[in-house]
Design an enzyme around this catalytic site. Structure first.
Site, PDB file in Angstrom:
ATOM      1  N   TYR A 185       0.886  -1.158   0.000  1.00 39.54           N
ATOM      2  CA  TYR A 185       0.000   0.000   0.000  1.00 39.54           C
ATOM      3  C   TYR A 185       0.924   1.207   0.000  1.00 39.54           C
ATOM      4  O   TYR A 185       1.811   1.316   0.855  1.00 39.54           O
ATOM      5  CB  TYR A 185      -0.865   0.029   1.265  1.00 39.54           C
ATOM      6  CG  TYR A 185      -2.134  -0.795   1.177  1.00 39.54           C
ATOM      7  CD1 TYR A 185      -2.991  -0.682   0.080  1.00 39.54           C
ATOM      8  CD2 TYR A 185      -2.493  -1.660   2.203  1.00 39.54           C
ATOM      9  CE1 TYR A 185      -4.165  -1.420   0.015  1.00 39.54           C
ATOM     10  CE2 TYR A 185      -3.667  -2.402   2.144  1.00 39.54           C
ATOM     11  CZ  TYR A 185      -4.500  -2.271   1.038  1.00 39.54           C
ATOM     12  OH  TYR A 185      -5.660  -3.002   0.970  1.00 39.54           O
ATOM     13  N   ASP A 210      -6.227  -0.554  -6.328  1.00 36.10           N
ATOM     14  CA  ASP A 210      -7.693  -0.450  -6.334  1.00 36.10           C
ATOM     15  C   ASP A 210      -8.255   0.075  -5.015  1.00 36.10           C
ATOM     16  O   ASP A 210      -9.425  -0.103  -4.721  1.00 36.10           O
ATOM     17  CB  ASP A 210      -8.333  -1.811  -6.673  1.00 36.10           C
ATOM     18  CG  ASP A 210      -7.930  -2.908  -5.687  1.00 36.10           C
ATOM     19  OD1 ASP A 210      -7.326  -2.596  -4.644  1.00 36.10           O
ATOM     20  OD2 ASP A 210      -8.220  -4.087  -5.967  1.00 36.10           O
ATOM     21  N   HIS A 268     -10.162  -6.948  -5.427  1.00 34.91           N
ATOM     22  CA  HIS A 268      -9.893  -6.917  -3.992  1.00 34.91           C
ATOM     23  C   HIS A 268     -10.891  -7.817  -3.227  1.00 34.91           C
ATOM     24  O   HIS A 268     -11.357  -7.481  -2.145  1.00 34.91           O
ATOM     25  CB  HIS A 268     -10.008  -5.470  -3.499  1.00 34.91           C
ATOM     26  CG  HIS A 268      -9.076  -5.101  -2.387  1.00 34.91           C
ATOM     27  ND1 HIS A 268      -8.039  -4.237  -2.539  1.00 34.91           N
ATOM     28  CD2 HIS A 268      -9.041  -5.463  -1.083  1.00 34.91           C
ATOM     29  CE1 HIS A 268      -7.417  -4.044  -1.386  1.00 34.91           C
ATOM     30  NE2 HIS A 268      -8.005  -4.795  -0.481  1.00 34.91           N
TER      31      HIS A 268
HETATM   32  C1  LIG Z   1      -9.683 -10.070   5.037  1.00 30.62           C
HETATM   33  C2  LIG Z   1      -9.048  -9.592   3.770  1.00 30.62           C
HETATM   34  C3  LIG Z   1      -8.018  -8.676   3.832  1.00 30.62           C
HETATM   35  C4  LIG Z   1      -7.407  -8.226   2.665  1.00 30.62           C
HETATM   36  N1  LIG Z   1      -6.359  -7.365   2.763  1.00 30.62           N
HETATM   37  C5  LIG Z   1      -5.748  -6.930   1.638  1.00 30.62           C
HETATM   38  C6  LIG Z   1      -4.654  -6.043   1.724  1.00 30.62           C
HETATM   39  O1  LIG Z   1      -4.253  -5.645   2.817  1.00 30.62           O
HETATM   40  N2  LIG Z   1      -4.086  -5.619   0.565  1.00 30.62           N
HETATM   41  C7  LIG Z   1      -4.530  -6.041  -0.662  1.00 30.62           C
HETATM   42  O2  LIG Z   1      -3.977  -5.644  -1.680  1.00 30.62           O
HETATM   43  N3  LIG Z   1      -5.553  -6.905  -0.762  1.00 30.62           N
HETATM   44  C8  LIG Z   1      -6.173  -7.363   0.345  1.00 30.62           C
HETATM   45  N4  LIG Z   1      -7.219  -8.228   0.240  1.00 30.62           N
HETATM   46  C9  LIG Z   1      -7.639  -8.708  -1.106  1.00 30.62           C
HETATM   47  C10 LIG Z   1      -6.922 -10.013  -1.496  1.00 30.62           C
HETATM   48  O3  LIG Z   1      -5.566  -9.815  -1.761  1.00 30.62           O
HETATM   49  C11 LIG Z   1      -7.557 -10.642  -2.732  1.00 30.62           C
HETATM   50  O4  LIG Z   1      -7.649  -9.682  -3.748  1.00 30.62           O
HETATM   51  C12 LIG Z   1      -8.928 -11.248  -2.452  1.00 30.62           C
HETATM   52  O5  LIG Z   1      -8.999 -11.739  -1.142  1.00 30.62           O
HETATM   53  C13 LIG Z   1      -9.215 -12.386  -3.409  1.00 30.62           C
HETATM   54  O6  LIG Z   1     -10.501 -12.889  -3.200  1.00 30.62           O
HETATM   55  P1  LIG Z   1     -10.823 -14.215  -2.344  1.00 30.62           P
HETATM   56  O7  LIG Z   1     -10.736 -13.830  -0.918  1.00 30.62           O
HETATM   57  O8  LIG Z   1     -12.182 -14.574  -2.789  1.00 30.62           O
HETATM   58  O9  LIG Z   1      -9.795 -15.274  -2.722  1.00 30.62           O
HETATM   59  C14 LIG Z   1      -7.853  -8.698   1.400  1.00 30.62           C
HETATM   60  C15 LIG Z   1      -8.899  -9.618   1.342  1.00 30.62           C
HETATM   61  C16 LIG Z   1      -9.499 -10.065   2.507  1.00 30.62           C
HETATM   62  C17 LIG Z   1     -10.606 -11.076   2.408  1.00 30.62           C
END
Ligand SMILES: Cc1cc2nc3c(=O)[nH]c(=O)nc-3n(C[C@H](O)[C@H](O)[C@H](O)COP(=O)(O)O)c2cc1C
Length: 506
Positions: free
Chosen positions: A240, A268, A360
């Site tokens: 980030y 995003d 995301h």
């Molecule tokens: C609890 C949670 C926290 C997340 N935190 C971040 C993050 O800090 N940075 C980021 O780029 N994506 C974050 N994501 C998005 C994930 O990298 C990813 O794009 C997403 O979880 C994929 O979908 P899925 O959970 O259905 O596999 C987060 C997703 C979840 C569920």
């Protein structure tokens, strides 16, 4: 320099109010009086621990350096003699007792058959706030459901009579071996689900030869996660971008020095999406008279765990910044969160190593399309406009969101992805069973790959080609009756606002 001061618990306990508020975290004493109204999670929660040890509350929902980076040095008062600190009384509520009984009644791992099962268990055994943070998505949660549903609009065209005595589903990602075409994507706040947080993922990734992407907002420190890796274990880093570019530069260069093999810049999230399950949890947990009040800076403090930790992210990040990133690191640069071919093309023309087609996990813009749908248009347009063929070594396409089966991964691979990211299933696996859960989840995926490659007639990942799928319906956004019962049975409906219970004195 004078030696840091050591306080007694009794001295600290006197600073227990708004006029003078000290707290203890990990044995250190901090004066947070001036910070009370700036705390993104509100002052109330800090005041609850004024003069006391706040470590237990602090740890799961803050990156480890949150205090040290936000609080001026003169407010770091010294350390405390922990023997003299009164233990914070933990009151076990009847809900918590019931939860602990459910934890004890978890099915044995031998009865967990697929990734959906981890979600079903996690939903019942996780603390409510943690479940709300992990499972929530933006607005009406249309995109999170579409992420999974989109895979149901792709069907296989398997081949027969091919020798599939041995099958091999290993591949390379950004030039590094991976035992399967998927990686563990970055998800923040691992300790909300399990005390070992992200380390569960590091250890299971090592055992199974898959790559872990470390999040900027991990609950464990970055160095702790890198130190837990085995020699030669490949890790990526999700960034980030901080408004203060000096901080960003320091983080990036440190990551490179520690051997990180790819920098995934999240693009995003110029502002965090409204995740109402997470927000509603805060409403219910706090005193109703407090929650709607904005702080002195006009920021509404009632937005759940997610908003509370992300105010540093720079909404000014733009294409011109890429030159600067290239000047500060030699790591391959990948944009995470690309959502149309125009931006994928721009990333290619800027000389980046790839893009993650992702929304995301449905947590940002609701009605953003699924990564798998975007993949098809990116492959087509970059093929037509730049003559590229996918999968492509020089410019790699990744997809994430909604992946729950090896068949989902194989569909993405057939359509041109190098690999896919998987997020929530691994969170649910360790929240329910710790390391063993993630270990089992990866084993399930291995088994699914083996079977499905045989049934597809594809001895290796290279044999999984576009002709093996029919994706002609992918772009049709019809919301149909649930087509995946396991997935839908885990989906927890959003709740409308509820009337408050008013206690009247008789
Ligand atoms: C609890 C949670 C926290 C997340 N935190 C971040 C993050 O800090 N940075 C980021 O780029 N994506 C974050 N994501 C998005 C994930 O990298 C990813 O794009 C997403 O979880 C994929 O979908 P899925 O959970 O259905 O596999 C987060 C997703 C979840 C569920």
């Amino acid at each position: 320099m004078s030696a840091p001061r050591v306080f007694s618990g009794q001295e600290v306990s006197q600073h227990n109010n708004r006029q003078s508020c000290w707290i203890i975290v990990h044995g250190k004493v901090y004066d947070v009086t001036d910070f009370l109204d700036e705390h993104p999670g509100g002052s109330k929660i800090i005041l609850k621990y004024a003069g006391k040890d706040a470590t237990k509350e602090y740890e799961p929902i803050h990156p480890p350096d949150a205090i040290t980076t936000n609080l001026p040095l003169e407010k770091h008062l010294g350390s405390v003699d922990l023997k003299t600190v009164e233990k914070v009384e933990v009151v076990i509520t009847s809900e918590e007792r019931a939860r602990q009984e459910r934890v004890a009644a978890r099915p044995p791992l031998s009865e967990v058959l697929n990734l959906h099962d981890f979600e079903a268990v996690a939903r019942q055994v996780m603390p409510e706030k943690a479940w709300a943070y992990y499972s929530s998505a933006a607005d009406d949660e249309i995109t999170i459901r579409e992420n999974h549903a989109a895979y149901h609009r792709i069907w296989f065209r398997p081949r027969i009579m091919r020798n599939v005595t041995t099958v091999d589903w290993s591949t390379t990602i950004l030039g590094h071996r991976s035992s399967m075409p998927l990686y563990i994507t970055a998800t923040a706040l691992g300790k909300l689900g399990h005390p070992d947080g992200e380390l569960n993922l590091t250890r299971a990734a090592a055992k199974h030869g898959v790559i872990q992407m470390i999040p900027t907002l991990a609950s464990c420190s970055f160095d702790e996660i890198v130190d837990a890796a085995q020699p030669g274990q490949v890790q990526f880093f999700q960034l980030y971008v901080n408004k203060d570019r000096e901080i960003t530069k320091r983080i990036v260069q440190h990551a490179e020095k520690r051997g990180i093999k790819g920098l995934f810049i999240t693009v995003d999230a110029p502002q965090l999406g409204r995740r109402e399950k997470d927000m509603r949890m805060k409403f219910e947990a706090d005193d109703p008279s407090e929650v709607k009040k904005a702080g002195s800076d006009g920021v509404d403090r009632s937005q759940g765990a997610a908003r509370a930790i992300s105010s540093f992210i720079d909404p000014g990040l733009n294409w011109d910044d890429l030159k600067w990133f290239k000047s500060i690191t030699k790591m391959p640069l990948i944009l995470k969160g690309v959502q149309c071919w125009e931006d994928a093309l721009e990333a290619y023309d800027a000389g980046l190593a790839g893009v993650v087609l992702s929304n995301h996990g449905g947590r940002q813009l609701d009605f953003a399309r699924s990564g798998i749908e975007i993949l098809v248009e990116v492959v087509r347009e970059l093929g037509e406009r730049r003559g590229l063929k996918f999968p492509n070594e020089k410019f790699q396409l990744f997809v994430d969101g909604g992946v729950r089966r090896a068949t989902d991964v194989l569909k993405a691979v057939a359509l041109g992805a190098t690999a896919v990211g998987v997020g929530r299933p691994f969170l649910y696996a360790f929240s329910s069973y710790g390391f063993e859960g993630v270990d089992k989840a990866l084993q399930i995926l291995h088994d699914e790959f083996e079977m499905n490659l045989r049934l597809l007639g594809a001895p290796t990942i290279k044999d999984v080609v576009p002709e093996m799928v029919d994706a002609s319906n992918l772009g049709i956004h019809v919301v149909s009756v649930p087509s995946d019962r396991l997935y839908e049975s885990n989906y927890e409906s959003m709740q409308p606002a509820r009337l408050r219970v008013i206690k009247t004195k008789l």
